[in-house]
Design a protein around this motif. Structure first.
Motif, PDB file in Angstrom:
ATOM      1  N   GLY A   1       0.801  -1.226   0.000  1.00  0.00           N
ATOM      2  CA  GLY A   1       0.000   0.000   0.000  1.00  0.00           C
ATOM      3  C   GLY A   1       0.830   1.270   0.000  1.00  0.00           C
ATOM      4  N   TYR A   2       1.833   1.343   0.860  1.00  0.00           N
ATOM      5  CA  TYR A   2       2.675   2.542   0.894  1.00  0.00           C
ATOM      6  C   TYR A   2       3.604   2.601  -0.310  1.00  0.00           C
ATOM      7  N   ASP A   3       4.148   1.466  -0.698  1.00  0.00           N
ATOM      8  CA  ASP A   3       5.107   1.432  -1.806  1.00  0.00           C
ATOM      9  C   ASP A   3       4.500   1.919  -3.120  1.00  0.00           C
ATOM     10  N   ARG A   4       3.200   1.744  -3.296  1.00  0.00           N
ATOM     11  CA  ARG A   4       2.569   2.141  -4.553  1.00  0.00           C
ATOM     12  C   ARG A   4       2.308   3.647  -4.641  1.00  0.00           C
ATOM     13  N   LEU A   5       2.443   4.362  -3.519  1.00  0.00           N
ATOM     14  CA  LEU A   5       2.188   5.805  -3.532  1.00  0.00           C
ATOM     15  C   LEU A   5       3.330   6.532  -4.253  1.00  0.00           C
ATOM     16  N   PRO A   6       2.999   7.592  -5.021  1.00  0.00           N
ATOM     17  CA  PRO A   6       4.053   8.329  -5.726  1.00  0.00           C
ATOM     18  C   PRO A   6       4.865   9.183  -4.754  1.00  0.00           C
ATOM     19  N   LYS A   7       6.185   9.166  -4.954  1.00  0.00           N
ATOM     20  CA  LYS A   7       7.062   9.910  -4.043  1.00  0.00           C
ATOM     21  C   LYS A   7       8.011  10.803  -4.829  1.00  0.00           C
ATOM     22  N   ASP A   8       8.355  11.936  -4.234  1.00  0.00           N
ATOM     23  CA  ASP A   8       9.344  12.835  -4.811  1.00  0.00           C
ATOM     24  C   ASP A   8      10.705  12.147  -4.733  1.00  0.00           C
ATOM     25  N   SER A   9      11.445  12.173  -5.826  1.00  0.00           N
ATOM     26  CA  SER A   9      12.729  11.456  -5.867  1.00  0.00           C
ATOM     27  C   SER A   9      13.785  12.088  -4.958  1.00  0.00           C
ATOM     28  N   THR A  10      13.631  13.361  -4.629  1.00  0.00           N
ATOM     29  CA  THR A  10      14.607  14.037  -3.776  1.00  0.00           C
ATOM     30  C   THR A  10      14.229  13.963  -2.301  1.00  0.00           C
ATOM     31  N   THR A  11      12.993  14.345  -1.985  1.00  0.00           N
ATOM     32  CA  THR A  11      12.564  14.402  -0.585  1.00  0.00           C
ATOM     33  C   THR A  11      11.994  13.081  -0.069  1.00  0.00           C
ATOM     34  N   HIS A  12      11.584  12.202  -0.978  1.00  0.00           N
ATOM     35  CA  HIS A  12      10.951  10.918  -0.662  1.00  0.00           C
ATOM     36  C   HIS A  12       9.601  11.094   0.025  1.00  0.00           C
TER      37      HIS A  12
END
Length: 188
Positions: free
Chosen positions: A27-38
């Motif tokens: 569930g968390y892994d599928r969320l989109p994340k900023d490559s710099t700030t995560h």
């Protein structure tokens, strides 16, 4: 030799089990994340052919008003000249299982407009809930789940929140692509 095969079989079984555990609740892994700030961030630049900056600004403002019922209470920055709308909102998630209490997801949403395109950034998502639906309110940024164990319910909640956020942003994209309702029906 039997010990070797048995050991190899056991090793493969454990490796497969470890892999399954990591991917079982994503569930968390599928969320989109900023490559710099995560940090979790939903962002896109969306082309809208033939739409001027002013048209897109008006469409965005109307979307905020219709989606959150009162754009004046939601918008923290409303700058026509810069083409910027920044607001905060809440997505409500009902209880998904028998003993869960449901969640509210608070977030910031920025919409930037230019001729022929707009950009959105949905950030600072915070999960708020009350255990059993009563008592003290708890609050966690979604990034909390990057370092904490996720159970089946947490996973279900994160997947559902992701779908609700995507639906919200799809409604923004649809509204920005369409002409304003007020300009279509002048003859009332």
């Amino acid at each position: 030799m039997k010990k070797f095969y048995l050991s190899a079989l056991l090793l493969f079984a454990l490796a497969g089990s470890a892999t399954a555990q990591k991917t079982k609740y994503a569930g968390y892994d599928r969320l989109p994340k900023d490559s710099t700030t995560h940090k979790v961030v939903y962002t896109a630049v969306v082309p809208v052919a033939g739409a001027s900056k002013d048209e897109l600004y008006n469409r965005g403002r109307e979307w905020f008003a219709r989606t959150f019922n009162d754009a004046n209470r939601v918008l923290r920055m409303d700058d026509r000249t810069a083409g910027t709308l920044i607001g905060s909102g809440i997505i409500t998630q009902p209880a998904l299982e028998a003993f869960s209490s449901g969640n509210n997801y608070h977030f910031n949403l920025a919409v930037y407009v230019k001729d022929g395109r707009f950009k959105y950034e949905l950030t600072d998502i915070e999960q708020k809930f009350r255990l059993g639906g009563k008592g003290q309110e708890f609050s966690n940024p979604l990034e909390f789940w990057a370092t904490h164990k996720i159970n089946k319910l947490n996973n279900h909640e994160l997947e559902d929140a992701d779908e609700r956020i995507k639906a919200l942003l799809a409604s923004l994209e649809k509204a920005m692509a369409a002409k304003l309702e007020g300009t279509v029906k002048k003859d009332w």
